[in-house]
Design a protein around this motif. Structure first.
Motif, PDB file in Angstrom:
ATOM      1  N   UNK A  67       0.816  -1.214   0.000  1.00 18.24           N
ATOM      2  CA  UNK A  67       0.000   0.000   0.000  1.00 18.24           C
ATOM      3  C   UNK A  67       0.849   1.264   0.000  1.00 18.24           C
ATOM      4  N   UNK A  68       2.047   1.190   0.569  1.00 18.17           N
ATOM      5  CA  UNK A  68       2.917   2.369   0.669  1.00 18.17           C
ATOM      6  C   UNK A  68       4.115   2.301  -0.270  1.00 18.17           C
ATOM      7  N   UNK A  75       6.848   5.028 -10.076  1.00 18.86           N
ATOM      8  CA  UNK A  75       5.856   4.621 -11.064  1.00 18.86           C
ATOM      9  C   UNK A  75       4.591   4.037 -10.437  1.00 18.86           C
ATOM     10  N   UNK A  76       4.634   3.790  -9.133  1.00 21.48           N
ATOM     11  CA  UNK A  76       3.546   3.111  -8.438  1.00 21.48           C
ATOM     12  C   UNK A  76       2.308   3.998  -8.309  1.00 21.48           C
ATOM     13  N   UNK A  77       1.116   3.396  -8.497  1.00 26.31           N
ATOM     14  CA  UNK A  77      -0.135   4.117  -8.283  1.00 26.31           C
ATOM     15  C   UNK A  77      -0.922   3.537  -7.115  1.00 26.31           C
ATOM     16  N   UNK A  78      -1.118   2.221  -7.095  1.00 24.29           N
ATOM     17  CA  UNK A  78      -1.822   1.619  -5.966  1.00 24.29           C
ATOM     18  C   UNK A  78      -1.467   0.142  -5.847  1.00 24.29           C
ATOM     19  N   UNK A  79      -1.690  -0.405  -4.659  1.00 25.13           N
ATOM     20  CA  UNK A  79      -1.409  -1.809  -4.445  1.00 25.13           C
ATOM     21  C   UNK A  79      -2.007  -2.300  -3.144  1.00 25.13           C
ATOM     22  N   UNK A  80      -2.179  -3.604  -3.044  1.00 27.49           N
ATOM     23  CA  UNK A  80      -2.726  -4.182  -1.826  1.00 27.49           C
ATOM     24  C   UNK A  80      -2.486  -5.688  -1.822  1.00 27.49           C
ATOM     25  N   UNK A  81      -2.442  -6.234  -0.604  1.00 27.65           N
ATOM     26  CA  UNK A  81      -2.430  -7.686  -0.451  1.00 27.65           C
ATOM     27  C   UNK A  81      -3.875  -8.142  -0.527  1.00 27.65           C
ATOM     28  N   UNK A  82      -4.160  -9.079  -1.412  1.00 30.20           N
ATOM     29  CA  UNK A  82      -5.520  -9.564  -1.631  1.00 30.20           C
ATOM     30  C   UNK A  82      -5.802 -10.789  -0.768  1.00 30.20           C
ATOM     31  N   UNK A  83      -4.804 -11.644  -0.628  1.00 28.08           N
ATOM     32  CA  UNK A  83      -4.955 -12.852   0.195  1.00 28.08           C
ATOM     33  C   UNK A  83      -3.635 -13.149   0.884  1.00 28.08           C
ATOM     34  N   UNK A  84      -3.660 -13.264   2.205  1.00 19.75           N
ATOM     35  CA  UNK A  84      -2.464 -13.627   2.965  1.00 19.75           C
ATOM     36  C   UNK A  84      -2.585 -15.103   3.333  1.00 19.75           C
ATOM     37  N   UNK A  87       2.460 -16.138   6.927  1.00 18.97           N
ATOM     38  CA  UNK A  87       3.324 -14.961   7.119  1.00 18.97           C
ATOM     39  C   UNK A  87       4.387 -14.814   6.027  1.00 18.97           C
ATOM     40  N   UNK A  88       4.606 -15.887   5.252  1.00 21.09           N
ATOM     41  CA  UNK A  88       5.633 -15.838   4.213  1.00 21.09           C
ATOM     42  C   UNK A  88       5.092 -15.925   2.791  1.00 21.09           C
ATOM     43  N   UNK A  89       3.767 -15.977   2.630  1.00 22.03           N
ATOM     44  CA  UNK A  89       3.214 -16.116   1.280  1.00 22.03           C
ATOM     45  C   UNK A  89       1.844 -15.459   1.187  1.00 22.03           C
ATOM     46  N   UNK A  90       1.628 -14.771   0.061  1.00 14.15           N
ATOM     47  CA  UNK A  90       0.337 -14.154  -0.180  1.00 14.15           C
ATOM     48  C   UNK A  90       0.175 -13.811  -1.646  1.00 14.15           C
ATOM     49  N   UNK A  91      -0.952 -13.182  -1.958  1.00 15.75           N
ATOM     50  CA  UNK A  91      -1.244 -12.744  -3.313  1.00 15.75           C
ATOM     51  C   UNK A  91      -1.576 -11.252  -3.268  1.00 15.75           C
ATOM     52  N   UNK A  92      -1.098 -10.521  -4.275  1.00 17.08           N
ATOM     53  CA  UNK A  92      -1.290  -9.078  -4.244  1.00 17.08           C
ATOM     54  C   UNK A  92      -1.574  -8.489  -5.609  1.00 17.08           C
ATOM     55  N   UNK A  93      -2.020  -7.234  -5.567  1.00 17.63           N
ATOM     56  CA  UNK A  93      -2.341  -6.472  -6.776  1.00 17.63           C
ATOM     57  C   UNK A  93      -1.492  -5.209  -6.781  1.00 17.63           C
ATOM     58  N   UNK A 106      -1.126  -3.047 -14.767  1.00 21.69           N
ATOM     59  CA  UNK A 106      -1.382  -3.663 -13.468  1.00 21.69           C
ATOM     60  C   UNK A 106      -0.965  -5.128 -13.491  1.00 21.69           C
ATOM     61  N   UNK A 107      -0.839  -5.701 -12.286  1.00 21.83           N
ATOM     62  CA  UNK A 107      -0.277  -7.036 -12.142  1.00 21.83           C
ATOM     63  C   UNK A 107      -0.986  -7.797 -11.029  1.00 21.83           C
ATOM     64  N   UNK A 108      -1.200  -9.076 -11.265  1.00 21.96           N
ATOM     65  CA  UNK A 108      -1.685 -10.016 -10.259  1.00 21.96           C
ATOM     66  C   UNK A 108      -0.499 -10.886  -9.862  1.00 21.96           C
TER      67      UNK A 108
END
Length: 198
Positions: A67-68, A75-84, A87-93, A106-108
């Motif tokens: 997010x930050x 170049x960054x506009x927005x981002x977030x963790x979608x699924x945690x 503690x060592x693995x997740x999915x983000x946008x 954008x990227x998955x």
């Protein structure tokens, strides 16, 4: 081999291959190199290297905060963790800025962290995820390999190596692609500022 093993394997393969790198630029103690991928993908691989005077866990905290990310990535506009997952693995946008000539990208992503005896690795690669659909007004890019190796130094601080290989998708002027390629690894400068200000 699991998807995570493949992601880490590709990242380590790039890190361990010392051949073919050419220096592109150097700024504030961060050196940027590039090489042509010899495999079938043919996309440039970029590498940034620099020292950050901070603890590994503080650097990890900065690079994993989607997010930050804009605090260190121009170049960054927005981002977030979608699924945690744990503690060592997740999915983000992640979404990156466009301009009057270029659509935003954008990227998955699959996001993962591993610690070894000598280093901490934070890596990412593109995946399809049901909760990260394509967005109208963006071109979906593909991150083939991306991430950080953070290695403590005996004299203090850490050596940070940032690898990125990306297919930005769609049509993109060479000048814009080259600018992204050159400046993305210089994000280490912004990471340094954030960590050293703590």
């Amino acid at each position: 081999m699991s998807d995570l093993d493949q992601i880490f394997g590709r990242f380590e393969e790039i890190l361990n291959d010392e051949t073919g790198w050419s220096k592109v630029t150097s700024k504030r103690g961060v050196n940027v190199f590039q090489k042509q991928d010899e495999s079938e993908s043919s996309f440039l691989i970029l590498k940034g290297e620099g020292t950050v005077m901070g603890l590994p866990q503080d650097i990890v905290q900065v690079v994993q905060d989607l997010e930050n990310r804009g605090k260190w990535d121009l170049f960054f506009e927005e981002g977030k963790v979608v699924q945690q997952v744990n503690e060592d693995h997740g999915y983000g946008y992640l979404k990156f800025k466009g301009n009057w000539t270029v659509w935003p990208r954008d990227f998955s992503l699959s996001l993962a962290k591993r610690e070894t005896e000598n280093s901490t690795y934070c890596v990412a690669a593109s995946v399809q995820h049901d909760d990260i659909p394509e967005v109208s007004g963006c071109v979906r890019g593909t991150i083939l390999a991306s991430g950080f190796r953070i290695t403590p130094l005996e004299e203090g601080g850490c050596r940070v190596t940032y690898i990125i290989q990306v297919d930005l998708g769609g049509w993109l002027p060479n000048a814009v692609a080259n600018q992204v390629n050159t400046y993305q690894p210089l994000g280490i400068i912004g990471i340094r500022k954030l960590v050293e200000a703590q």
